[in-house]
Each structure stands twice: as structure tokens, then as C-alpha cells.
Design a protein around this motif. Structure first.
Motif, PDB file in Angstrom:
ATOM      1  N   GLU A  28      27.500  98.858 -12.803  1.00 18.75           N
ATOM      2  CA  GLU A  28      26.951  99.704 -13.749  1.00 18.75           C
ATOM      3  C   GLU A  28      25.156  99.801 -13.286  1.00 18.75           C
ATOM      4  O   GLU A  28      24.792  98.770 -13.294  1.00 18.75           O
ATOM      5  CB  GLU A  28      27.391  99.504 -15.122  1.00 18.75           C
ATOM      6  CG  GLU A  28      28.630  99.852 -15.855  1.00 18.75           C
ATOM      7  CD  GLU A  28      28.802  99.215 -16.900  1.00 18.75           C
ATOM      8  OE1 GLU A  28      28.216  99.072 -17.721  1.00 18.75           O
ATOM      9  OE2 GLU A  28      30.277  98.899 -16.969  1.00 18.75           O
ATOM     10  N   PRO A  29      24.931 101.271 -13.299  1.00 17.16           N
ATOM     11  CA  PRO A  29      23.433 101.183 -13.005  1.00 17.16           C
ATOM     12  C   PRO A  29      22.579 100.442 -13.945  1.00 17.16           C
ATOM     13  O   PRO A  29      21.433  99.856 -13.327  1.00 17.16           O
ATOM     14  CB  PRO A  29      23.314 102.671 -13.036  1.00 17.16           C
ATOM     15  CG  PRO A  29      24.411 103.314 -12.855  1.00 17.16           C
ATOM     16  CD  PRO A  29      25.536 102.384 -13.501  1.00 17.16           C
ATOM     17  N   SER A  30      22.725 100.352 -14.962  1.00 20.97           N
ATOM     18  CA  SER A  30      21.821  99.564 -15.999  1.00 20.97           C
ATOM     19  C   SER A  30      21.803  97.971 -15.625  1.00 20.97           C
ATOM     20  O   SER A  30      20.998  97.300 -15.931  1.00 20.97           O
ATOM     21  CB  SER A  30      21.990  99.722 -17.418  1.00 20.97           C
ATOM     22  OG  SER A  30      23.603  99.381 -17.778  1.00 20.97           O
ATOM     23  N   PHE A  31      23.205  97.498 -15.311  1.00 22.40           N
ATOM     24  CA  PHE A  31      23.163  96.257 -15.074  1.00 22.40           C
ATOM     25  C   PHE A  31      22.820  95.601 -13.770  1.00 22.40           C
ATOM     26  O   PHE A  31      22.504  94.588 -13.320  1.00 22.40           O
ATOM     27  CB  PHE A  31      24.611  95.491 -15.112  1.00 22.40           C
ATOM     28  CG  PHE A  31      25.009  95.524 -16.604  1.00 22.40           C
ATOM     29  CD1 PHE A  31      24.277  94.600 -17.365  1.00 22.40           C
ATOM     30  CD2 PHE A  31      26.231  95.901 -17.236  1.00 22.40           C
ATOM     31  CE1 PHE A  31      24.646  94.204 -18.654  1.00 22.40           C
ATOM     32  CE2 PHE A  31      26.616  95.464 -18.490  1.00 22.40           C
ATOM     33  CZ  PHE A  31      25.675  94.963 -19.360  1.00 22.40           C
TER      34      PHE A  31
ATOM     35  N   LEU B 172      19.750  93.545 -12.708  1.00 26.28           N
ATOM     36  CA  LEU B 172      19.705  92.323 -13.479  1.00 26.28           C
ATOM     37  C   LEU B 172      20.624  91.408 -12.713  1.00 26.28           C
ATOM     38  O   LEU B 172      20.548  90.168 -12.382  1.00 26.28           O
ATOM     39  CB  LEU B 172      20.119  92.467 -14.919  1.00 26.28           C
ATOM     40  CG  LEU B 172      19.549  91.381 -15.670  1.00 26.28           C
ATOM     41  CD1 LEU B 172      18.018  91.000 -15.542  1.00 26.28           C
ATOM     42  CD2 LEU B 172      20.017  91.885 -17.304  1.00 26.28           C
TER      43      LEU B 172
END
Ligand code: GMT
Length: 375
Positions: A131-134, A137
Motif C-alpha cells: 500500500e503506497p502509504s506503508f 516505512l
């Protein structure tokens, strides 16, 4: 060694592997400290050298969402400090590797050091982590881990390419206790589910979309046209209601038996004939290994790490995702040919014993810890 282990404690392969690893390490005299939000399912009795530290989650009204990642960091720090841990080993990258990284940084600031090893299990890399947000990280926490292991060669390659990472990743396959998972007849269970000489297909999963459980039901529908048979489904999850509906729609409600979550899987597996795994994605397939150790041939898709476990035409068969016709054909072929079935059954057991037995794999983790600690 004193090792902290963090994992998801409930149903799921990564938690099972982490817990069995901890138990095996403890039996060899290592001190193991589990750090998680609940007691892992398999730690249901006192075991020497095993300690459990529950992560307390603050429910202050301002925090609408739980601060688990931070609470876990704090607990890791506390345990590392007061129990003098040599190493923290986290299973499943999200959010465990990030929590461990943060604990390491805080400890450093306090003048100490704690190394951490991250084991990648599956959807932490192939689904959620993408997922792009993860993604940034996850990439960062893998790069910053002192050591990284993956449960299959497939998962290692996926990690390196998907996240554009240049890091050494050690492949340590999952393992099984072949003295617990072993062949043995169980006629009681057959009687219990109203089986009258039918063959039994079995599938275990957490009923998520990636497992494609409806395909297992459609495979049964085709097999039943040739051979009297039933399908036992073990586990629970979001797709279960849809699967129950499908079984009714196909008029298979008396032939598909939903057992829900179960312990003591080897007893159930031993009452069954063949394991089906129609997954869309599977980094290793621990439940297939459990079945193989009990002498069940496996018919699965060819995805992910499954071909590292299941040898096509030796221990079972593999087919393309969604190729229900072919998987059903393979099941029928094995169930109709007694001789072939018993060769595949024996091959499955031998593959589990010779390649994935606990006593062969757990020392690889110990050697890996020693290597990381010596750097
Ligand atoms: O990645 C997941 O979906 C969760 C994870 C789990 O905790 O159950 O499953 C993965 O790890 C298992 C243990 O290493 C593997 O046997 C499973 O193949 C893997 N699941 C997937 O890749 C979908």
C-alpha cells in the motif's frame, strides 16, 4: 541467549511459526520473552524458560485509535532493558519491525544497544506492505533491521524487487514438528461428520480473499460428480458467510463441513484424504506442510512459495490460480488411483521429515542469531 519474540498472537501462520520457534528455543535452554498484546494461542500452559509480557494499550479518550505500535515499542524497551535481552526477533514486518527499530534508537540514546531480526512472512510484503502509504516505512524498517529472514526464496526475491532493497536476506523455510504432525487413522472423526465411506478433501485457512476458499467448494462440486466425497473447512474469517452461502447455492450444504477454528489439527487431518490450497497468494503455505507431515498429498495453485514445498507429480499437484477444472481433475486422479495415492502420501510425509522438520530448521535460526550478534 535471551531472546524477545514479537508476533501476532491469534490465528495465523506467522504467529504459529513464532510461537513454535520460541518453544523450541526454550527447550534448548534459551530464555524466551514473548512481547505481544495477548498470549499466543499455543502458549496455553507453563513452559520452562518462556515468559510473556503483555503490551498494555492506553485507552485515553483522546486516542480514538489504539497506539499499538508505540505501546509495543515501550514494552520492547522495558523488556530489553530489565531482562537484558540479547536480541529481539519480530515476525511480520508491520508494525513490529518499525516498533523494534524505534526501541533500538531509544536504547541507543540511553547508551545501550539492542539488535533486532525481522522475519518476513507474506502479506506484510506482498499485500499490506505494498500500500503506497506503508511502502516507504516497510522498506525502511527492513533496511534498518540488523538481520532479515524470509520464509521462502519467493518472498526474498519479492522483497528485493518490490521494495528495491539491496540487503542480504536469509531464507529460512517454515518448519513442523513431525512427531506431532504424523500419519495415523482417525475413524471417529469420519463418523462424527456423518461420513459413510466418502473421500474427504480438507482445507485450512483464515477465510480471507487471498485464500480463494470458494474455489475449494467448486472443486468439491466437480470431484463429487466422479467420487462420493466431502470437504472439511477449518478456520474462520471474513469470507466464511459467503462460502456457506455458496455451499447452499450449489446444494452442497451437507457435504461442506465448516468446523471453524480448531486446535489439534493433526487429528482432523488424519481423518482426511487430500488437502486443497487454491490460494491466490501464498509465501510458504504452512497449513499445506501440516497436511503433508500427516501424509496427505496436496493439490494447490502454483503461486508464491508453494512450488518450494509441493513437488508437482511427486507430493501433489500444482495448477494455475483459478483453474478449478484442473485442480478437480488432479484430486480425482489421486483419489481414483490407490497406488499413486499411497506413493504421493509417502512422498509428502518424507518431504516434511527430510526438509522441514523442526529439528533441522530451528538450529538455522540460532546460527543466524549468532551471526547477527557477532557483527
Ligand atoms: O501474510 C499473511 O497473510 C499472514 C501470515 C500469517 O500470519 O498467517 O501468513 C503468511 O505466513 C505464513 C507463515 O510463514 C505462511 O505459511 C503463509 O503462506 C503466509 N500467507 C500468505 O502469504 C498469504
Amino acid at each position: 541467549m535471551k531472546i524477545g519474540i514479537t508476533c501476532y498472537p491469534t490465528y495465523g501462520g506467522s504467529g504459529v511459526v513464532a510461537t513454535e520457534l520460541g518453544i523450541a528455543l526454550a527447550s534448548k535452554g534459551h530464555q524466551v520473552h514473548f512481547i505481544s498484546y495477548a498470549l499466543p494461542r499455543r502458549l496455553n500452559k507453563y513452559i520452562e524458560n518462556i515468559f510473556f509480557h503483555e503490551v498494555e494499550i492506553s485507552n485515553y479518550p483522546l486516542f480514538e485509535h489504539s497506539l499499538y505500535g508505540l505501546a509495543l515499542t515501550s514494552k520492547m524497551l522495558e523488556v530489553a532493558q530489565y531482562e537484558n535481552l540479547d536480541l529481539i526477533h519480530v515476525h511480520y514486518a508491520i508494525p513490529h519491525a518499525v516498533s523494534a527499530y524505534l526501541a533500538k534508537q531509544v536504547k541507543k540514546k540511553m547508551g545501550g544497544n539492542i539488535k533486532f531480526v525481522t522475519t518476513l512472512h507474506g502479506t506484510d510484503i506482498t499485500l499490506v506492505g505494498l500500500e503506497p502509504s506503508f511502502m516507504p516505512l516497510v522498506k525502511f524498517s527492513i533496511e534498518e533491521s540488523d538481520g532479515v529472514t524470509a520464509v521462502s526464496r519467493f518472498l526474498k526475491e519479492k522483497t528485493l524487487t518490490n521494495y528495491n532493497i539491496n540487503k542480504e536476506i536469509e531464507v529460512i523455510h517454515n518448519f513442523i514438528d513431525t512427531n506431532i504432525y504424523k500419519p495415523g487413522r482417525n475413524d471417529n472423526f469420519r463418523k462424527h461428520i456423518g461420513c459413510n465411506g466418502e473421500k474427504i478433501l480438507v482445507h485450512t485457512s483464515n477465510f480471507r480473499q487471498v485464500k480463494r476458499v470458494p474455489d475449494a467448494i467448486r472443486i468439491l462440486q466437480k470431484v463429487k460428480k466422479e467420487i462420493p466425497s466431502k470437504l472439511v473447512l477449518i478456520g474462520d474469517g471474513p469470507d466464511r458467510s459467503e462460502c456457506e452461502r455458496l455451499a447452499r447455492e450449489l446444494n452442497l450444504q451437507h457435504d461442506v463441513i465448516f468446523l471453524g477454528k480448531q486446535d489439534g489439527l493433526s487429528d482432523i487431518l488424519n481423518a482426511c484424504d487430500i488437502f486443497v490450497m487454491p490460494s491466490q497468494s501464498e509465501s510458504f503455505g504452512l497449513s499445506a506442510l501440516e497436511a503433508m507431515a500427516c501424509g496427505l498429498p496436496v493439490v494447490s495453485t502454483s503461486v508464491g512459495g508453494l512450488p518450494e514445498l509441493i513437488l508437482h507429480n511427486e507430493t501433489g499437484y500444482i495448477a494455475e490460480i483459478g483453474d478449478i477444472d484442473r485442480m478437480a481433475k488432479y484430486v480425482i486422479e489421486l483419489l481414483q488411483n490407490e497406488k499413486k495415492y499411497s506413493v504421493f502420501s509417502e512422498n509428502s510425509r518424507l518431504r516434511a521429515v527430510n526438509n522441514f522438520e523442526k529439528n533441522l530448521i530451528v538450529p538455522k535460526y540460532v546460527q543466524y542469531y549468532e551471526k547477527i550478534l557477532s557483527l
